[in-house]
Design an enzyme around this catalytic site. Structure first.
Site, PDB file in Angstrom:
ATOM      1  N   GLY A   1     -10.958  35.325  -9.008  1.00 51.25           N
ATOM      2  CA  GLY A   1      -9.732  36.118  -8.886  1.00 51.25           C
ATOM      3  C   GLY A   1      -8.474  35.402  -9.320  1.00 51.25           C
ATOM      4  CD  GLN A   2      -7.051  29.998 -12.033  1.00 52.46           C
ATOM      5  OE1 GLN A   2      -8.236  29.714 -12.255  1.00 52.46           O
ATOM      6  NE2 GLN A   2      -6.062  29.139 -12.210  1.00 52.46           N
TER       7      GLN A   2
ATOM      8  CG  HIS B   1      -1.903  29.008  -8.311  1.00 56.45           C
ATOM      9  ND1 HIS B   1      -2.433  29.224  -9.562  1.00 56.45           N
ATOM     10  CD2 HIS B   1      -2.238  30.088  -7.564  1.00 56.45           C
ATOM     11  CE1 HIS B   1      -3.047  30.393  -9.579  1.00 56.45           C
ATOM     12  NE2 HIS B   1      -2.958  30.937  -8.378  1.00 56.45           N
TER      13      HIS B   1
ATOM     14  CG  ASP C   1       2.671  35.005  -4.410  1.00 54.17           C
ATOM     15  OD1 ASP C   1       1.713  34.317  -4.800  1.00 54.17           O
ATOM     16  OD2 ASP C   1       2.876  36.175  -4.832  1.00 54.17           O
TER      17      ASP C   1
END
Ligand code: 5GP
Ligand code: ZN
Length: 113
Positions: A92-93, A99, A29
């Site tokens: 909260g995407q 993913h 990330d």
């Protein structure tokens, strides 16, 4: 398609790739929330868990196998780790390409504190 994770899967946007095969790619990330924080995605554009079709379930099963193997390779099995998939606005995407976040590593503990 203007999707950042499709571009990562295509190699059009560079990323710190830690695993790749025909169907799946895993990369660190950009904004890690734990000492180890990587994402595992299908190369196929699927928006989220909410838009999974029955034919996608083999890939999802494969993603969990990839998560298991990477987590073991990174030594996460002893202490454990978190796997999260945010869905839609209230979930909260922020990137609308399925993913799975994997979070763990030295000092990581959920819930914190
Ligand atoms: P979401 O909020 O959709 O569940 O998570 C999206 C994640 O993707 C965030 O943790 C964010 O840091 C990560 N991310 C967004 N754009 C990029 C990028 O271009 N490269 C990488 N490696 N991660 C990204
Ligand atoms: Zn995509």
């Amino acid at each position: 398609m203007d999707c950042v994770f499709c571009k990562i899967a295509d190699g059009k946007i560079p990323s710190d790739v830690i695993y790749e095969d025909e169907d799946v790619i895993a990369f660190n990330d950009l904004d890690p929330q734990a000492p180890i924080h990587f994402l595992v995605i299908p190369k196929k554009h699927i928006e989220s868990i909410a838009s999974l079709e029955e034919t996608d379930l083999i890939i999802v099963g494969h993603i969990f196998d990839v998560i298991k193997k990477i987590a073991k390779d990174k030594g996460l099995n002893d202490k454990g780790y978190r796997v999260i998939s945010n869905v839609g606005e209230d979930g909260g995407q922020t990137v609308p390409h399925l993913h799975f976040h994997v979070l763990g590593g030295r000092g990581f503990k959920w819930p914190p504190g």
